[in-house]
Design a protein around this motif. Structure first.
Motif, PDB file in Angstrom:
ATOM      1  N   GLY A  49       3.846  -4.088  -0.322  1.00  0.00           N
ATOM      2  CA  GLY A  49       5.023  -3.209  -0.284  1.00  0.00           C
ATOM      3  C   GLY A  49       4.845  -2.023  -1.210  1.00  0.00           C
ATOM      4  O   GLY A  49       5.167  -0.881  -0.856  1.00  0.00           O
ATOM      5  N   LYS A  50       4.328  -2.281  -2.405  1.00  0.00           N
ATOM      6  CA  LYS A  50       4.064  -1.185  -3.350  1.00  0.00           C
ATOM      7  C   LYS A  50       3.002  -0.245  -2.778  1.00  0.00           C
ATOM      8  O   LYS A  50       3.115   0.979  -2.889  1.00  0.00           O
ATOM      9  N   LEU A  51       1.977  -0.826  -2.155  1.00  0.00           N
ATOM     10  CA  LEU A  51       0.925   0.000  -1.561  1.00  0.00           C
ATOM     11  C   LEU A  51       1.481   0.845  -0.414  1.00  0.00           C
ATOM     12  O   LEU A  51       1.129   2.021  -0.283  1.00  0.00           O
ATOM     13  N   GLY A  56       2.760   6.219   1.364  1.00  0.00           N
ATOM     14  CA  GLY A  56       3.747   7.157   1.910  1.00  0.00           C
ATOM     15  C   GLY A  56       3.882   8.400   1.049  1.00  0.00           C
ATOM     16  O   GLY A  56       3.970   9.525   1.554  1.00  0.00           O
ATOM     17  N   LYS A  57       3.861   8.210  -0.262  1.00  0.00           N
ATOM     18  CA  LYS A  57       3.923   9.355  -1.177  1.00  0.00           C
ATOM     19  C   LYS A  57       2.650  10.193  -1.078  1.00  0.00           C
ATOM     20  O   LYS A  57       2.697  11.419  -1.145  1.00  0.00           O
ATOM     21  N   TYR A  66      -2.807   9.552   7.621  1.00  0.00           N
ATOM     22  CA  TYR A  66      -2.241   8.350   8.225  1.00  0.00           C
ATOM     23  C   TYR A  66      -2.811   7.147   7.498  1.00  0.00           C
ATOM     24  O   TYR A  66      -3.974   7.162   7.083  1.00  0.00           O
ATOM     25  N   SER A  67      -1.996   6.107   7.363  1.00  0.00           N
ATOM     26  CA  SER A  67      -2.490   4.884   6.737  1.00  0.00           C
ATOM     27  C   SER A  67      -2.074   3.682   7.564  1.00  0.00           C
ATOM     28  O   SER A  67      -1.083   3.726   8.298  1.00  0.00           O
ATOM     29  N   LEU A  84      -7.377   4.574   5.942  1.00  0.00           N
ATOM     30  CA  LEU A  84      -6.790   5.874   5.633  1.00  0.00           C
ATOM     31  C   LEU A  84      -7.503   6.950   6.438  1.00  0.00           C
ATOM     32  O   LEU A  84      -8.721   7.106   6.345  1.00  0.00           O
ATOM     33  N   ASP A  85      -6.742   7.700   7.215  1.00  0.00           N
ATOM     34  CA  ASP A  85      -7.293   8.812   7.991  1.00  0.00           C
ATOM     35  C   ASP A  85      -7.020  10.122   7.275  1.00  0.00           C
ATOM     36  O   ASP A  85      -6.012  10.266   6.585  1.00  0.00           O
TER      37      ASP A  85
END
Length: 153
Positions: A49-51, A56-57, A66-67, A84-85
């Motif tokens: 959740g933290k990740l 998002g930030k 994009y992740s 991660l793109d």
């Protein structure tokens, strides 16, 4: 250094996130996937959740395009992948790696989150160019992290 850096990044960008913030594009089978693990599955979900919030930030800041986070169903909770793109610092990160000077911020964050969750494992990093496999034209833009052999510390 890596753990301290990762903890500082999470504290700065996702201090209050938890398992309720975890987002994956895959069907929700988390309970099944994590039924036989020896670590605290809720601690892993809090870390993810933290990740999710952190990524998002980073997306809103233009660091990634994009992740995608996943716990592959057929690995029964022993693997977590982060894709991660359009990862903008990839060139600098490859240089650090080639020179033996360490890893980048995403690896630091993932290592710190797992350590805080009481989970150990091995972290593999892959730099991917989705457009070619030809070495002379290879320009990676994607970062894939695979945390595997996860178990309780």
């Amino acid at each position: 250094f890596q753990l301290a850096w990762g903890k500082e990044l999470i504290q700065s960008y996702a201090p209050n996130a938890n398992r309720d913030d975890f987002v994956t594009p895959f069907p929700e089978k988390v309970e099944e996937e994590l039924s036989d693990v020896d670590y605290d599955k809720n601690s892993l979900l809090d870390a993810l959740g933290k990740l999710t919030v952190f990524l998002g930030k980073m997306k809103s800041g233009g660091v990634i395009g994009y992740s995608e986070l996943s716990i592959p169903y057929d690995d029964y909770g022993s693997v977590v992948t982060v894709a991660l793109d359009d990862y903008s610092p990839i060139g600098a990160e490859i240089l650090l790696s080639e020179q033996g000077l360490g890893e980048g911020p995403m690896q630091a964050v993932l290592r710190a989150l797992l350590a805080d969750a009481g989970i150990r494992g091995e972290l593999s990093t892959f730099y991917i160019d989705p457009s070619t496999t030809r070495q002379e034209a290879y320009r990676p833009t994607q970062l894939l992290l695979s945390a595997n052999s996860l178990s309780k510390i």
